[in-house]
Design a protein around this motif. Structure first.
Motif, PDB file in Angstrom:
ATOM      1  N   THR A 131       5.138   6.455  17.011  1.00 52.13           N
ATOM      2  CA  THR A 131       6.315   6.169  16.193  1.00 52.13           C
ATOM      3  C   THR A 131       6.492   4.682  15.937  1.00 52.13           C
ATOM      4  N   ASP A 132       5.802   3.849  16.700  1.00 55.01           N
ATOM      5  CA  ASP A 132       5.948   2.398  16.646  1.00 55.01           C
ATOM      6  C   ASP A 132       7.330   1.921  17.119  1.00 55.01           C
ATOM      7  N   LEU A 133       8.137   2.829  17.678  1.00 50.78           N
ATOM      8  CA  LEU A 133       9.438   2.400  18.203  1.00 50.78           C
ATOM      9  C   LEU A 133       9.218   1.760  19.572  1.00 50.78           C
ATOM     10  N   ILE A 186      -5.989  -5.145   9.599  1.00 48.49           N
ATOM     11  CA  ILE A 186      -5.568  -4.273  10.692  1.00 48.49           C
ATOM     12  C   ILE A 186      -4.101  -4.558  11.012  1.00 48.49           C
ATOM     13  N   GLY A 187      -3.270  -3.549  10.917  1.00 50.03           N
ATOM     14  CA  GLY A 187      -1.851  -3.693  11.247  1.00 50.03           C
ATOM     15  C   GLY A 187      -0.961  -3.273  10.090  1.00 50.03           C
ATOM     16  N   ALA A 188      -1.319  -3.751   8.890  1.00 51.38           N
ATOM     17  CA  ALA A 188      -0.559  -3.425   7.679  1.00 51.38           C
ATOM     18  C   ALA A 188       0.915  -3.836   7.783  1.00 51.38           C
ATOM     19  N   GLY A 189       1.187  -4.842   8.581  1.00 47.57           N
ATOM     20  CA  GLY A 189       2.542  -5.407   8.635  1.00 47.57           C
ATOM     21  C   GLY A 189       2.633  -6.598   7.699  1.00 47.57           C
ATOM     22  N   LEU A 190       3.532  -7.516   8.004  1.00 45.01           N
ATOM     23  CA  LEU A 190       3.723  -8.645   7.092  1.00 45.01           C
ATOM     24  C   LEU A 190       2.513  -9.565   7.020  1.00 45.01           C
ATOM     25  N   GLY A 191       1.886  -9.825   8.178  1.00 47.49           N
ATOM     26  CA  GLY A 191       0.710 -10.700   8.182  1.00 47.49           C
ATOM     27  C   GLY A 191      -0.403 -10.109   7.336  1.00 47.49           C
ATOM     28  N   SER A 192      -0.630  -8.804   7.473  1.00 45.03           N
ATOM     29  CA  SER A 192      -1.655  -8.137   6.675  1.00 45.03           C
ATOM     30  C   SER A 192      -1.300  -8.212   5.200  1.00 45.03           C
ATOM     31  N   ARG A 221       8.173  -2.437  10.586  1.00 41.72           N
ATOM     32  CA  ARG A 221       8.487  -2.788  11.972  1.00 41.72           C
ATOM     33  C   ARG A 221       9.438  -3.991  12.005  1.00 41.72           C
ATOM     34  N   TYR A 222       9.176  -4.925  11.141  1.00 44.61           N
ATOM     35  CA  TYR A 222      10.004  -6.122  11.100  1.00 44.61           C
ATOM     36  C   TYR A 222      11.462  -5.762  10.802  1.00 44.61           C
ATOM     37  N   GLN A 223      11.659  -4.883   9.832  1.00 44.36           N
ATOM     38  CA  GLN A 223      13.018  -4.484   9.483  1.00 44.36           C
ATOM     39  C   GLN A 223      13.711  -3.794  10.659  1.00 44.36           C
ATOM     40  N   ARG A 236      21.911 -12.850   6.849  1.00 41.51           N
ATOM     41  CA  ARG A 236      20.859 -13.804   6.521  1.00 41.51           C
ATOM     42  C   ARG A 236      19.880 -13.991   7.669  1.00 41.51           C
ATOM     43  N   LEU A 237      18.624 -14.185   7.304  1.00 37.97           N
ATOM     44  CA  LEU A 237      17.557 -14.377   8.289  1.00 37.97           C
ATOM     45  C   LEU A 237      17.583 -15.808   8.793  1.00 37.97           C
ATOM     46  N   ARG A 238      16.610 -16.140   9.612  1.00 39.46           N
ATOM     47  CA  ARG A 238      16.432 -17.542  10.012  1.00 39.46           C
ATOM     48  C   ARG A 238      15.122 -17.971   9.374  1.00 39.46           C
ATOM     49  N   SER A 239      15.211 -18.316   8.105  1.00 41.10           N
ATOM     50  CA  SER A 239      13.986 -18.522   7.364  1.00 41.10           C
ATOM     51  C   SER A 239      14.258 -19.484   6.236  1.00 41.10           C
ATOM     52  N   ASN A 240      13.290 -20.327   5.950  1.00 41.46           N
ATOM     53  CA  ASN A 240      13.462 -21.314   4.901  1.00 41.46           C
ATOM     54  C   ASN A 240      13.527 -20.648   3.531  1.00 41.46           C
ATOM     55  N   ARG A 316      -3.918   4.587  13.197  1.00 42.89           N
ATOM     56  CA  ARG A 316      -3.724   3.754  14.370  1.00 42.89           C
ATOM     57  C   ARG A 316      -5.104   3.321  14.837  1.00 42.89           C
ATOM     58  N   VAL A 317      -5.356   2.043  14.817  1.00 42.18           N
ATOM     59  CA  VAL A 317      -6.691   1.554  15.153  1.00 42.18           C
ATOM     60  C   VAL A 317      -6.867   1.572  16.657  1.00 42.18           C
ATOM     61  N   LEU A 318      -7.943   2.208  17.108  1.00 45.26           N
ATOM     62  CA  LEU A 318      -8.155   2.329  18.545  1.00 45.26           C
ATOM     63  C   LEU A 318      -9.180   1.336  19.047  1.00 45.26           C
ATOM     64  N   THR A 354      -1.586  -7.702  14.220  1.00 43.54           N
ATOM     65  CA  THR A 354      -0.946  -6.547  14.841  1.00 43.54           C
ATOM     66  C   THR A 354       0.437  -6.879  15.405  1.00 43.54           C
ATOM     67  N   GLY A 355       0.936  -8.055  15.102  1.00 47.19           N
ATOM     68  CA  GLY A 355       2.315  -8.377  15.483  1.00 47.19           C
ATOM     69  C   GLY A 355       2.493  -8.604  16.971  1.00 47.19           C
ATOM     70  N   TYR A 356       3.718  -8.446  17.434  1.00 51.93           N
ATOM     71  CA  TYR A 356       4.008  -8.665  18.853  1.00 51.93           C
ATOM     72  C   TYR A 356       3.311  -7.605  19.677  1.00 51.93           C
ATOM     73  N   PRO A 357       2.581  -8.027  20.708  1.00 45.47           N
ATOM     74  CA  PRO A 357       1.956  -7.016  21.556  1.00 45.47           C
ATOM     75  C   PRO A 357       3.011  -6.147  22.259  1.00 45.47           C
ATOM     76  N   SER A 618       5.749 -16.563  11.677  1.00 46.09           N
ATOM     77  CA  SER A 618       6.787 -16.758  10.683  1.00 46.09           C
ATOM     78  C   SER A 618       6.163 -16.469   9.323  1.00 46.09           C
ATOM     79  N   PHE A 619       6.990 -16.225   8.329  1.00 46.58           N
ATOM     80  CA  PHE A 619       6.450 -15.907   6.998  1.00 46.58           C
ATOM     81  C   PHE A 619       5.513 -17.016   6.522  1.00 46.58           C
ATOM     82  N   LEU A 620       6.037 -18.243   6.578  1.00 44.92           N
ATOM     83  CA  LEU A 620       5.266 -19.360   6.040  1.00 44.92           C
ATOM     84  C   LEU A 620       4.021 -19.621   6.892  1.00 44.92           C
TER      85      LEU A 620
HETATM   86  C1  LIG Z   1      14.233 -10.027  14.529  1.00 45.83           C
HETATM   87  C2  LIG Z   1      13.207 -10.923  13.929  1.00 45.83           C
HETATM   88  C3  LIG Z   1      13.563 -11.790  12.911  1.00 45.83           C
HETATM   89  C4  LIG Z   1      12.616 -12.624  12.329  1.00 45.83           C
HETATM   90  N1  LIG Z   1      13.019 -13.425  11.326  1.00 45.83           N
HETATM   91  C5  LIG Z   1      12.124 -14.208  10.700  1.00 45.83           C
HETATM   92  C6  LIG Z   1      12.536 -15.007   9.625  1.00 45.83           C
HETATM   93  O1  LIG Z   1      13.690 -15.001   9.235  1.00 45.83           O
HETATM   94  N2  LIG Z   1      11.622 -15.796   9.015  1.00 45.83           N
HETATM   95  C7  LIG Z   1      10.327 -15.828   9.411  1.00 45.83           C
HETATM   96  O2  LIG Z   1       9.537 -16.548   8.822  1.00 45.83           O
HETATM   97  N3  LIG Z   1       9.902 -15.068  10.452  1.00 45.83           N
HETATM   98  C8  LIG Z   1      10.771 -14.256  11.095  1.00 45.83           C
HETATM   99  N4  LIG Z   1      10.342 -13.464  12.147  1.00 45.83           N
HETATM  100  C9  LIG Z   1       8.963 -13.606  12.645  1.00 45.83           C
HETATM  101  C10 LIG Z   1       7.831 -12.946  11.833  1.00 45.83           C
HETATM  102  O3  LIG Z   1       7.806 -13.401  10.511  1.00 45.83           O
HETATM  103  C11 LIG Z   1       7.884 -11.441  11.812  1.00 45.83           C
HETATM  104  O4  LIG Z   1       7.891 -10.959  13.112  1.00 45.83           O
HETATM  105  C12 LIG Z   1       6.693 -10.801  11.084  1.00 45.83           C
HETATM  106  O5  LIG Z   1       6.943  -9.431  10.972  1.00 45.83           O
HETATM  107  C13 LIG Z   1       5.376 -10.994  11.779  1.00 45.83           C
HETATM  108  O6  LIG Z   1       4.357 -10.345  11.050  1.00 45.83           O
HETATM  109  P1  LIG Z   1       3.097  -9.689  11.763  1.00 45.83           P
HETATM  110  O7  LIG Z   1       2.187  -9.183  10.691  1.00 45.83           O
HETATM  111  O8  LIG Z   1       2.548 -10.630  12.743  1.00 45.83           O
HETATM  112  O9  LIG Z   1       3.679  -8.466  12.583  1.00 45.83           O
HETATM  113  P2  LIG Z   1       4.369  -7.120  12.038  1.00 45.83           P
HETATM  114  O10 LIG Z   1       5.047  -7.350  10.754  1.00 45.83           O
HETATM  115  O11 LIG Z   1       5.141  -6.572  13.180  1.00 45.83           O
HETATM  116  O12 LIG Z   1       3.147  -6.195  11.739  1.00 45.83           O
HETATM  117  C14 LIG Z   1       2.248  -5.763  12.717  1.00 45.83           C
HETATM  118  C15 LIG Z   1       1.925  -4.324  12.427  1.00 45.83           C
HETATM  119  O13 LIG Z   1       0.751  -3.962  13.114  1.00 45.83           O
HETATM  120  C16 LIG Z   1       0.869  -2.625  13.503  1.00 45.83           C
HETATM  121  N5  LIG Z   1      -0.080  -2.343  14.570  1.00 45.83           N
HETATM  122  C17 LIG Z   1      -0.137  -2.899  15.803  1.00 45.83           C
HETATM  123  N6  LIG Z   1      -1.179  -2.388  16.492  1.00 45.83           N
HETATM  124  C18 LIG Z   1      -1.785  -1.501  15.672  1.00 45.83           C
HETATM  125  C19 LIG Z   1      -2.908  -0.640  15.792  1.00 45.83           C
HETATM  126  N7  LIG Z   1      -3.625  -0.590  16.919  1.00 45.83           N
HETATM  127  N8  LIG Z   1      -3.233   0.157  14.747  1.00 45.83           N
HETATM  128  C20 LIG Z   1      -2.511   0.129  13.598  1.00 45.83           C
HETATM  129  N9  LIG Z   1      -1.440  -0.660  13.430  1.00 45.83           N
HETATM  130  C21 LIG Z   1      -1.089  -1.464  14.449  1.00 45.83           C
HETATM  131  C22 LIG Z   1       2.300  -2.483  13.909  1.00 45.83           C
HETATM  132  O14 LIG Z   1       2.718  -1.148  13.841  1.00 45.83           O
HETATM  133  C23 LIG Z   1       3.022  -3.370  12.885  1.00 45.83           C
HETATM  134  O15 LIG Z   1       3.458  -2.617  11.805  1.00 45.83           O
HETATM  135  C24 LIG Z   1      11.272 -12.620  12.764  1.00 45.83           C
HETATM  136  C25 LIG Z   1      10.920 -11.759  13.788  1.00 45.83           C
HETATM  137  C26 LIG Z   1      11.861 -10.911  14.361  1.00 45.83           C
HETATM  138  C27 LIG Z   1      11.455  -9.996  15.441  1.00 45.83           C
END
Ligand SMILES: Cc1cc2nc3c(=O)[nH]c(=O)nc-3n(C[C@H](O)[C@H](O)[C@H](O)COP(=O)(O)OP(=O)(O)OC[C@H]3O[C@@H](n4cnc5c(N)ncnc54)[C@H](O)[C@@H]3O)c2cc1C
Lengths: 665, 141
Positions: A131-133, A186-192, A221-223, A236-240, A316-318, A354-357, A618-620
């Motif tokens: 569920t990614d929760l 790998i991850g398909a989150g914001l970084g991807s 996940r970020y949302q 509002r976020l903490r973001s430029n 889900r990448v293993l 893959t975001g925060y471990p 961070s986004f930037l």
């Molecule tokens: C509450 C909060 C507020 C933030 N506010 C800001 C802001 O205002 N401005 C800013 O610049 N930054 C902000 N950040 C920091 C950062 O920009 C975000 O956390 C951002 O989402 C990081 O992107 P990411 O791709 O590293 O991780 P994520 O966006 O979390 O993406 C990682 C993805 O990888 C997936 N994943 C992980 N392992 C696997 C696997 N084995 N197989 C498949 N998928 C996998 C996860 O499910 C997740 O969807 C904030 C962070 C948090 C937590």
């Protein structure tokens, strides 16, 4: 008593990572920046030497010694001084529970080494593999997410994944689906998303790129983390203003867009206010930051434009392995609750984001949960905890917050709002120690008010594209951890609204700040929780009663908390940096993942902290990393990619403005 | 904004040589008032040359700021100060190429337009054409 055997416990959080250190040491103890500059022995006693890496710490800064009266700390003529409980001292006796501040390090002292012991154990909250929760109980994660023990439940990834390299034939022989791509995120989150976006701008076709992750929206996940930590869509976020995950140029920035939007609605005042903010921030006006809802909407538009829905693939990448033709094989699971499905992707270029471990959880709170099974009264700010506010609004009560970063500020605001519905709510803010002064670096010092340390963003601004970016990039690994310690630490944003709330709360008495080291937390029948504070000087123990405890301390964890990264690191013996994260080159490549062929693996996000860039999470910072990685791909002549020069950049920007796809599908 | 010293110099020279020149031409070629007025080209030149020095000072002041940043408002103040400096110099000791009798009104109009054009470009087109420059403190080379 034999003075040589006296042991004390020191405890501090690493200023760069927030990670807790808690050694038990025999006195005498030397504290300083350089191991070799501290004495190895004193009067025939071995000296425990503790390295504190920061430019604010002198080479040999202070010495903790025992004499006939007790234990004392003596400053060794350091440039920036030694503070005991907030006061600068050249020599001072230490009592139980004292706090020593040396540069950015806040060190608590425990003379009674038994009682202060933090419960041991893995106190992180993992993200659920399906569920990614956030999963409250670390032990309940299904074993399939642990690739190191793949055979436990299923035979996937197959046994040949134990080898250094796998062959296409091996993959085909499994009769599972094998898809081939040039670029895999790998991850398909914001970084991807940011990396894929840039690839598309540089010419990559839709059928060349895949992004594997668990949710179709890149910000899913970020949302969720935002919402749990009290940033709903209108907040509002903490973001430029110009950190735009949907727009690599940062133009038009979010302030421009919001201003234009307000202008068209006839709200001239607001329109001008946003422009004034970005013109005068942070000195003459409060820093502008976008609403989270606007950022999500802008990402939706860009996702549509670049064809993200075709690029995204649920999975889900293993495990990841080199192939013997110089590419990478990705073993992933598409299983859902109702069916089991596994497949492979083979790709020449990989990007790991893959975001925060995991989510960090205070060890004493984790211990409370394990002992009592009570997951309702003690929560982490990043978990879903709406019930806390509902209960408070209905019945009133006391909340105890731990941590003093931006999340704590948001929770204080949320409680303030709840108090409007029910004034019988009070808030106890427990901080480890007073914060008499902010971090120093060179000629500048960070501002402190009410023991909160202020900074517009999570790193000094120049870390993204200014002087500090260049300084960190050219520093060696040792200097890097020192710089990160100096610039890091827990901070919050200097917002007028929050300061008003804090001031009002302190004046009216419903908000209180308390200091102390938590010894343990216990359940108290109907009343809720009791937090036992280690009192100074053994004068007795303070007890703090609260209906709810919210841990707002941290999010990061080392890469080995993520099973996928842990598997990669152990299998290929990848280097780990001083902060326990992936060691990446200046272009964010995991150089050790190269094999014979053309293939390359890059990484981005929190897993690369401690490397060439401070603001990786961070986004930037993600855009910076993506740009570095894509430019590096262009220089290796990766298929269809062209360098974004002045002209192509302008063309792509015009396509962005007019909302046309970046190139042919 | 978080400019570095090299970034300041590079953006200043680039922008003055492009949009700065574009704004100056109508003044110096006499498209606004009939005649030829090389004095405006001299002004442009002084803004560039003195600016190299002023940038050293701004960069030094920036080090007193925790965030090592430079708000856009400071850029405006710096622009006003640089104009006053040039004005004082040519009105008192005199500057080669700028007659002491040069009307302050024309100087102010021309200078303000240059400043505005340079500032606007640095926040807009510069970001689009040199997309890496914002990650490098304004360096575009
Ligand atoms: C509450 C909060 C507020 C933030 N506010 C800001 C802001 O205002 N401005 C800013 O610049 N930054 C902000 N950040 C920091 C950062 O920009 C975000 O956390 C951002 O989402 C990081 O992107 P990411 O791709 O590293 O991780 P994520 O966006 O979390 O993406 C990682 C993805 O990888 C997936 N994943 C992980 N392992 C696997 C696997 N084995 N197989 C498949 N998928 C996998 C996860 O499910 C997740 O969807 C904030 C962070 C948090 C937590």
């Amino acid at each position: 008593m034999n003075p040589g055997l006296l042991q004390i416990r020191l405890r501090w959080d690493d200023p760069a990572t927030g990670e807790r250190r808690e050694p038990i040491l025999s006195v005498p103890i030397a504290l300083g920046r350089e191991f070799a500059q501290m004495p190895a022995s004193l009067r025939e006693q071995r000296v425990a030497r503790i390295m504190l890496d920061s430019g604010q710490v002198s080479r040999f800064h202070a010495l903790i010694e025992q004499d006939s009266v007790g234990v004392a700390i003596a400053d060794q003529n350091s440039s920036n001084g030694t503070f005991v409980n907030g006061t600068r001292q050249t020599r001072s006796f230490l009592t139980n529970g004292d706090t020593i501040q040396i540069g950015p390090y806040q060190i608590s002292v425990f003379l009674d080494i038994q009682s202060a012991a933090t419960p041991i154990g893995d106190s992180t909250i993992l993200f659920h593999s399906e569920t990614d929760l956030p999963v409250p109980d670390a032990t309940s994660t299904p074993s399939e997410s642990t690739p190191t023990a793949p055979a436990a439940r299923s035979n996937f990834p197959p046994p040949f994944f134990q080898a250094q390299q796998v062959s296409m034939r091996d993959l085909m022989d499994t009769e599972l689906m094998v898809h081939e791509f040039d670029y895999a995120a790998i991850g398909a989150g914001l970084g991807s998303f940011i990396w894929v976006d840039l690839l598309r701008l540089c010419g990559a076709r839709l059928n060349q790129v895949v992004a594997i992750g668990m949710e179709p929206q890149p910000y899913a996940r970020y949302q969720r983390l935002c919402q749990n930590s009290q940033i709903p869509l209108h907040e509002r976020l903490r973001s430029n203003s110009d950190s735009c995950p949907d727009n690599i140029w940062g133009f038009p920035s979010y302030a421009f867009r919001e201003s234009w939007h307000s202008f068209r609605q006839g709200q001239i005042g607001s329109a001008l206010k946003y422009l004034w903010q970005v013109f005068a921030e942070p000195t003459l006006a409060e820093t502008y930051t976008p609403r989270s809802g606007s950022v999500f909407a802008s990402i939706d538009r860009e996702a549509q434009r670049i064809g993200w829905q075709q690029i995204f693939r649920y999975g889900r990448v293993l495990s990841i392995r080199q192939t013997n033709d110089g590419r990478y094989a990705i073993a992933y699971s598409r299983s859902t609750a109702s069916h089991r499905e596994h497949a492979f992707i083979v790709s020449r270029y990989l990007h790991l984001a893959t975001g925060y471990p995991a989510i960090q959880f205070l060890p004493d709170l984790q211990a409370y949960r394990e002992k009592t099974g009570d997951f309702k009264s003690v929560v982490n700010a990043y978990e879903e905890h709406e019930h806390v506010y509902q209960k408070l609004e209905q019945y009133g009560g006391t909340v105890l917050i731990r941590g003093r970063g931006i999340v704590a500020s948001r929770i204080v605001q949320r409680i303030y709002e709840a108090r409007k519905k029910n004034p019988h709510i009070s808030l106890l803010h427990l901080m480890r120690s007073p914060k008499p002064q902010g971090n120093k670096f060179g000629k500048a010092q960070r501002q402190v008010k009410h023991h909160y340390e202020f900074q517009p963003f999570n790193w000094p601004k120049a870390c993204w594209g200014g002087e500090f970016r260049a300084v960190l990039e050219s520093a060696d690994p040792q200097q890097r951890s020192r710089l990160l310690a100096d610039w890091g630490g827990t901070t919050t944003a200097d917002r007028h609204a929050w300061q008003r709330i804090v001031q009002e709360g302190l004046n009216q008495g419903w908000y209180k700040i308390a200091f102390g080291e938590v010894e343990r937390v216990e359940q108290d029948g109907q009343k809720g929780t009791i937090t036992y504070i280690q009192e100074k000087d053994f004068k007795g123990k303070t007890q703090l009663e609260a209906d709810f405890i919210i841990d707002a301390t941290g999010l990061d964890a080392k890469v080995n908390a993520n099973p996928l990264l842990e598997d990669l690191v152990t299998h290929y013996d990848l280097p780990i940096n001083a902060l326990g994260r992936l060691s990446v080159a200046n272009d964010f490549e995991l150089v050790e993942m190269r094999s014979s062929g053309q293939g390359r693996v890059y990484a981005a996000g929190a897993a690369t902290l401690g490397g060439p860039h401070a603001a990786v999470d961070s986004f930037l910072g993600l855009q910076y990393a993506a740009l570095a990685a894509v430019d590096s791909l262009v220089s290796t002549r990766a298929p269809n990619l062209r360098y974004l020069n002045g002209l192509t950049s302008l063309t792509q920007w015009l396509r962005w403005v007019t909302n046309q796809a970046p190139n042919q599908p | 904004m978080t400019p570095t010293l090299l970034g300041r110099w590079q953006s200043r020279l680039l922008l003055l040589a492009t949009v700065g020149l574009l704004v100056t031409l109508p003044f110096s070629m006499g498209w606004i008032v009939l005649g030829s007025y090389p004095v405006f080209l001299w002004v442009l030149g002084y803004v560039a040359v003195f600016g190299i020095g002023w940038d050293l000072l701004y960069d030094y002041l920036q080090k007193f700021r925790w965030d090592r940043d430079w708000p856009a408002a400071f850029q405006l103040l710096a622009g006003i100060w640089e104009a006053i400096f040039i004005l004082l110099l040519f009105k008192t000791i005199g500057l080669p190429g700028i007659a002491r009798t040069t009307p302050i009104g024309w100087f102010a109009l021309h200078y303000s337009l240059i400043w505005l054009a340079v500032f606007t470009m640095s926040q807009t087109l510069m970001r689009v054409v040199f997309l890496r420059s914002r990650f490098r403190g304004g360096q575009w080379l």
